[in-house]
Design an enzyme around this catalytic site. Sequence first.
Site, PDB file in Angstrom:
ATOM      1  N   CYS A   1       0.854  -1.193   0.000  1.00 17.94           N
ATOM      2  CA  CYS A   1       0.000   0.000   0.000  1.00 17.94           C
ATOM      3  C   CYS A   1       0.889   1.242   0.000  1.00 17.94           C
ATOM      4  O   CYS A   1       2.092   1.166   0.249  1.00 17.94           O
ATOM      5  CB  CYS A   1      -0.940   0.011   1.206  1.00 17.94           C
ATOM      6  SG  CYS A   1      -0.102   0.096   2.787  1.00 17.94           S
TER       7      CYS A   1
ATOM      8  N   CYS B   1       3.198   2.174   2.838  1.00 14.66           N
ATOM      9  CA  CYS B   1       4.442   1.417   2.986  1.00 14.66           C
ATOM     10  C   CYS B   1       5.639   2.286   2.606  1.00 14.66           C
ATOM     11  O   CYS B   1       6.698   2.198   3.219  1.00 14.66           O
ATOM     12  CB  CYS B   1       4.419   0.168   2.103  1.00 14.66           C
ATOM     13  SG  CYS B   1       3.147  -1.034   2.545  1.00 14.66           S
TER      14      CYS B   1
ATOM     15  N   ASP C   1       2.437  14.045 -29.209  1.00 13.33           N
ATOM     16  CA  ASP C   1       3.374  13.832 -30.299  1.00 13.33           C
ATOM     17  C   ASP C   1       2.568  13.753 -31.591  1.00 13.33           C
ATOM     18  O   ASP C   1       1.540  13.080 -31.639  1.00 13.33           O
ATOM     19  CB  ASP C   1       4.144  12.525 -30.085  1.00 13.33           C
ATOM     20  CG  ASP C   1       5.140  12.265 -31.193  1.00 13.33           C
ATOM     21  OD1 ASP C   1       6.013  13.108 -31.401  1.00 13.33           O
ATOM     22  OD2 ASP C   1       5.033  11.217 -31.850  1.00 13.33           O
TER      23      ASP C   1
ATOM     24  N   ASP D   1       3.670   7.617 -29.278  1.00 13.30           N
ATOM     25  CA  ASP D   1       3.618   6.219 -29.718  1.00 13.30           C
ATOM     26  C   ASP D   1       4.974   5.612 -30.063  1.00 13.30           C
ATOM     27  O   ASP D   1       5.051   4.454 -30.408  1.00 13.30           O
ATOM     28  CB  ASP D   1       2.695   6.090 -30.933  1.00 13.30           C
ATOM     29  CG  ASP D   1       3.312   6.681 -32.195  1.00 13.30           C
ATOM     30  OD1 ASP D   1       4.148   7.594 -32.051  1.00 13.30           O
ATOM     31  OD2 ASP D   1       2.965   6.242 -33.297  1.00 13.30           O
TER      32      ASP D   1
ATOM     33  N   ASP E   1       9.489   8.560 -27.548  1.00 11.48           N
ATOM     34  CA  ASP E   1       8.590   9.211 -26.596  1.00 11.48           C
ATOM     35  C   ASP E   1       8.704   8.622 -25.189  1.00 11.48           C
ATOM     36  O   ASP E   1       8.172   9.184 -24.236  1.00 11.48           O
ATOM     37  CB  ASP E   1       7.125   9.070 -27.056  1.00 11.48           C
ATOM     38  CG  ASP E   1       6.864   9.767 -28.379  1.00 11.48           C
ATOM     39  OD1 ASP E   1       7.467  10.834 -28.608  1.00 11.48           O
ATOM     40  OD2 ASP E   1       6.079   9.246 -29.181  1.00 11.48           O
TER      41      ASP E   1
END
Length: 764
Positions: A13, A16, A455, A652, A656
């Site tokens: 979690c 932590c 992009d 994509d 990137d």
Amino acid sequence: MDIQTYKIRGMHCASCASVIEKTLKKTDGVTSIEVNYGTETAKITFNPSKTNPRELSKHIEPLGYSLNVPSTAEEMGMSPSEHAAHLGLNQLKKEKLAEVADMRTKVFSAIPLAIFAAFVMGWDILAEYSIAPAMSYISKEFFRHLLPIFATYILFVVGKPYLLGFYRFLRYGKANMDTLIGIGTVAAFLYSFAVSAFEDALRPFINVEYQYYDVTIVVITFIALGKYLEARSKIKTGDAIEKLLNLQAKTALVVRDGKEVEILVNDVEHGDLIIVKTGTKIPVDGVIAEGSSFIDESMVTGEPMPAQKKVGDGVVSGTINTSGSFTFKATKVGSETLLAQIIRMVEEAQGSKAPIQTLADKISAVFVPIVLVIAFLTLGAWLIIGSQYLGFSQALSFGLISFVGILVIACPCALGLATPTAIIVGVGRGAKEGILIKDAATLEKLHKINTVVIDKTGTITKGKPTLVDIQNLSTLSDDGLISILASLEKKSEHPIAHAIVNYAQERDIAISEISDFEGVQGKGLKGIIDNTEYYAGNTKLISDLRILFDGSKLNEFTLQGKTPIILATKEKALGFVMVADEIKAESIRAIKDLHALGIKVVMLTGDDERAAKYIGSLVGINDVVAHVLPQSKLEKIKTLQSQGRVVAMAGDGVNDAPALAQADVGIAMGTGTDVAIETAGITLLHGDISKLVKAIRLSRLTMRGIKQNLFWAFAYNVIGFPLAGGLFYPFFGWLLNPVFAGSAMALSSVSVVGNSLRLKTKKL
């Protein structure tokens, strides 16, 4: 000082991260530490003369965590390459898969028991109000003996992490969500066990008809299911680096002593002459010394068209030689290459993010001790004050009922379900809409986004060359013009030629056989069809033919980033076509919708500035940045973030990846490379940018639902505490029966889940 990043085992979690940071910061020799829950890593700056990673790991092991510190090559007596092969890139991933498989087994074994317990709980509550017939004596006794068996398995097997959370809270004073769940379920279980074991002895003091085994079963099952789904969604966190590394060639064909020798890429040295054949990856960075080719550099530039390379041009590792063969001289090897730099940037961007702290985890450290204090104070008040008015037996009965009632009604079931149920429904709704969300943290962060960086190639545009315009200057039909042009281009390996041929094939336009085909270097090509010699190429080719052609006609198109191909005979130009990376149909509407949501849109591209601004004007983007390299994209993201902007990046390509990792939310187009998808937190299937608008709306709706859930979860506790504690008993004789505490807890869970399910009906 050493700065190292280590994987952490045992993080379940967000709190932590805070526990680990606070513990290691106190360690002698540690200068700074950043723990990232999203990547489950710790970036530690420490003095190696005072401490080391294994010593640091020992400090957090009692709390249930550990640093993954693999043995070095020297310690194992191996070479660096043997050591890398021994460790394997997927070692930690295999451990995580095994952990998730174990969670799945336990959760699926618990679900039937939870359904059964909920059925018994519902029947009992309905019978209390005569809505359902009362259980027969045999049924009641059967359930009273069966539920303890179920609850014991659930608590000690499925609920083991929560028991450990309770134990560590008692021993070390560290509280997280596991602590809350552990205290609530253990209190319900121990009370029920005491009633079961000492029913006759306790009957004179308390009402022994009420037990809470069903509470223990249902709460732990729901929470464990949420944890399992969260862990499963995070399983691919480290795949981005793995896929980047897989882009690299494993071997290189070098010229040594006049002979071609295949060696490992790690053994390539500066100045080596390397031969690259068609279809193979370029192993290191360098400069072409002999030959020419078209190289697919989309992993670096993101641009769809392979780039023509000749002697003197630079090449980079990981790119692919699409045609021909050439020899180049190695100038950058190992960690110096551009691909290695991209990998390093992705690692740093992923590890630099601040830990995610959810509201529930922030409150848990205060909520738990407050609930315990209230419960014990209530019990004490009943025994001290109540005994004076009711007698010890009645006061003890009321005190125990109030004590357990507070712990049961304060059970963090609703608190624990408030976020995961909304996230689960939100993620499911997203998947149905073609929006894949990697983890809950991403969905949560997306609602704060006020700037989207896009992009151009593959995001705004289709990401591949397409024939977009035909200008016919002859008496031929358009199909006739394309037929001749496609017949010529079919013999060419150039990407633009493929766009023209594809256009013809998609429209069933005839492609003829040609003779005397010949490529004209840097200008175009020629061939004979039906005894007529045709030429196809650029303005240089037409100029050489001394054909009258008004080149100004092309200017309008070239300013738009389109590439012209002119078709001519020896006597005249027949026409020309324009090839470009076509804008997606949905892009204009998507940008308009993003502006309507109050979001600033920035377009980044490696294109020429004039072409980039033209594309931007078509889709409605004013903020356009051209001539952008991978490093520049990353810097642009950092600049926007330094201005206080919350940034989402949509792209994509592998180029990137660093920017996607640095952005507050990385969004990959589903048509892009796997590495971009793995680096990003959100993937839009089919590369549909309109889904980005839906993703932001979905995030905002989900976060609104989470806040509503948390409000109701705490409202039940705030209203229930005074009733359970007997605050109103002296005035109105009201005392919350434990069965109502259980039903209130159950009702709070039902309301939270029901509110989350409303997301399914919302319009995006």
